[in-house]
Design an enzyme around this catalytic site. Structure first.
Site, short mmCIF file in Angstrom:
data_model
loop_
_atom_site.label_atom_id
_atom_site.label_comp_id
_atom_site.label_asym_id
_atom_site.label_seq_id
_atom_site.Cartn_x
_atom_site.Cartn_y
_atom_site.Cartn_z
N LYS A 170 -4.00 33.66 -35.84
CA LYS A 170 -2.62 33.94 -35.41
C LYS A 170 -2.11 35.33 -35.82
O LYS A 170 -2.38 35.78 -36.94
CB LYS A 170 -1.77 32.85 -36.07
CG LYS A 170 -0.31 32.90 -35.84
CD LYS A 170 0.06 32.33 -34.52
CE LYS A 170 1.46 32.79 -34.10
NZ LYS A 170 1.55 33.16 -32.71
N CYS A 217 1.79 42.82 -27.66
CA CYS A 217 2.57 41.59 -27.52
C CYS A 217 3.80 41.85 -26.66
O CYS A 217 4.63 42.70 -27.01
CB CYS A 217 3.02 41.05 -28.87
SG CYS A 217 4.03 39.56 -28.69
#
Lengths: 258, 303
Positions: free
Chosen positions: B45, B130
């Site tokens: 993650k 992102c």
């Protein structure tokens, strides 16, 4: 509890109405059903649908060890659940289970006055919960809310376990109005379990706080993985954003920011 | 016996199958379903210097052959990772790779330094792509200057393998790839999610709290394969391919297009055991095609 990926075979698909089906399934390989706690859920693979991609999280309604059948109550919500409503006898359905934490059971020796409140398809996990409470020596009472009489699901199953109070929006059965207006709520309760639409659960949580009842609710936030990996189904809690799929779906209302 | 070993910088992988950041938790979420030790590696993650709560719910909506997400890098921060997660995963017989993200260049550097000082992690994946955070993230990944700036700083801070994860939300991904190669990246991985949007027409509102989100799943695969093919020709460092890989056949598309390794992402949500099936398929495919070394297949469509 170890999570498993299991093929199930549909043994029976009982249409309760054009919108609801009760599916009874058994592991296709004949193995025993895995250990399951009331309030846990399964992630169902939707096969043979053009537009669905992800699995669908569905509450476990009942685990019948005598017949080795898992019951799922399914409401028609979109294309994925339409596939499940149409699933015929013999159809193989892949599931991941058991997922989530489930409702907490009273400690041995405790005998809290317990009310189980369900709205719509949210009654599903309350059946297994009611069975296990009864097995633990606690007589559960139910308060079931629905739009109208035609939307009341599995009432006979609940009546086998304890008294059933009914609220309908249109007054076609039981008391007219929402569950939080039902006279049964004012009788005083030590413990309330609730599963239904979010506005209903929030209203129940307010009442539970007022009357000082311990209260657990089961959330159904949109999920992708169901395993705590994607972090999509989060709920704001006193500890920050947490995954409903792993930290829930059942939460004590003290943990929530409602 | 087929050789599936591949190398990304100094990082040696027992096979080319990795898991994509944000789709595999810290690996342990999947230990009921697969032997994690079979994976070439697993990318944990997105990790930031400080803990992050991420974006508001709803963060996900299903779309045709895929999904949009707007998680926004929710994580407990690098110190939590090092103190609480790393001890739980370090015994796994596979290569953990930490996906590193930040709002400022200094944040990336601080995360890298802590990982270098306090763990034996051999590789990081630098997330400059992102689409779901306001600061940093994709802002660095959509210009050559921004991408180069982060890569240069991270290269100094982390002695191991540096993989830079690229955004597809650019005019020419090969320019960005060349910019990070020039600053010392050991590899590039692509693609991160494609920016997208979906609207609930009954409510007349977007589905996501952030309005836009990142599209993943097989819907993006042809775009990803094309970008991997273009990028692999444009740079001389290894390319790690990802985007909608659901099975072994899909994984081989990326390898044949030029990827040295691949990452499996959204497919983990549908079949938590898919990664080992992909490894088995690649092995079986190599036998069937009389390939003794997976490296022979990398970029094979160009030959």
């Amino acid at each position: 509890m170890k999570k498993e990926i299991v093929d199930f075979r549909v043994i029976e698909n009982c249409a309760l109405s054009p919108l609801y089906s009760l599916l009874k399934l058994t592991p296709a390989d004949g193995h025993e059903l895995p250990e399951v706690k009331p309030g846990q859920f399964v992630q169902v693979e939707i096969d043979g649908s053009k537009h669905t991609f992800l699995r669908r999280p569905i509450s476990i309604c009942r685990v019948d060890r005598q017949t080795n059948l898992l019951w799922l109550l399914v409401r028609l919500a979109g294309e994925g659940t339409a596939v499940l409503l149409a699933a015929g006898e013999g159809r193989i359905i892949n599931m991941i289970l058991p997922l989530g934490n489930g409702f907490s059971m009273p400690e041995a020796g405790e005998n809290p006055k317990t009310l189980l409140i369900g709205g719509g398809v949210g009654v599903a996990p309350l059946l297994q919960l009611g069975i296990e409470l009864k097995n633990a020596g606690i007589t559960p009472e139910f308060l079931i809310g629905a739009r109208s009489e035609a939307d009341l699901l599995m009432i006979e199953e609940f009546r086998k376990l304890g008294d059933v109070n009914i609220s309908t929006d249109d007054g076609s059965a039981g008391e007219k109005g929402v569950v939080t207006l039902h006279s049964a709520l004012s009788r005083g309760w030590d413990r309330i379990y609730c599963c239904g639409p979010a506005p209903m659960m929030k209203a129940v949580a307010r009442v539970a706080k007022e009357i000082g009842a311990d209260c657990e609710v089961s959330l159904e936030n949109m999920m992708a993985c169901g395993l705590g990996a994607c972090l999509c189904c989060v709920e704001k809690t006193v500890k920050g954003n947490v995954c409903v799929c792993t930290e829930g779906p059942v939460f004590n209302i003290k943990e929530l920011t409602w | 016996m087929v050789n599936l070993n591949v190398k990304i910088g100094s990082l040696e992988l027992k096979n080319p199958v990795l898991t994509a950041s944000g789709t595999f938790g810290y690996g342990t979420e999947f230990s009921d379903f697969i032997d994690l030790g079979r994976l070439g590696g697993y990318i944990v993650k997105g990790t930031t210097l400080e803990p992050r709560q991420g974006n508001d719910y709803p963060r996900m909506v299903e779309t045709p052959s895929g999904m949009l997400n707007a998680v926004g890098l929710q994580n407990k921060g690098v110190d939590y990772f090092i103190d609480h997660i790393y001890p739980e995963i370090r015994h796994i017989d596979s290569k953990p790779i930490v996906n590193v993200s930040g709002a400022k260049v200094e944040d990336y550097v601080a995360v890298c330094e802590r990982l270098a000082d306090r763990t034996d992690i051999e590789a990081i994946e630098v997330n400059i792509s992102c689409p779901n955070v306001k600061q940093g993230g994709m802002a660095f990944g959509t210009t050559c200057a921004g991408a180069a700036q982060v890569t240069k700083a991270v290269r100094k801070a982390f002695p191991g393998t540096v993989i830079v994860k690229l955004s597809p939300n650019v005019t020419d991904i090969t320019e960005i790839a060349r910019a990070v190669e020039a600053e010392g990246a050991d590899a590039v991985s692509l693609i991160n999610t494609l920016m997208g949007m979906a609207i609930d027409v009954e409510r007349q509102r977007p589905y996501l709290s952030t309005i836009t989100g990142g599209l993943s799943g097989p819907a993006v695969r042809p775009v990803a394969v094309r970008m991997v093919w273009q990028t692999a020709k444009a740079v001389s460092i290894p390319v790690v391919g990802l985007g909608g890989i659901m099975n072994g056949r899909d994984a081989l598309e990326f390898i044949l297009a030029g990827a040295t390794a691949i990452e499996v992402g959204t497919a983990n949500f549908i079949d938590p055991a898919c990664t080992v099936k992909i490894i088995d398929y690649i092995n079986e495919y190599c036998r069937r095609h009389s390939v003794s070394d997976i490296n022979e297949l990398i970029g094979a469509i160009n030959r």
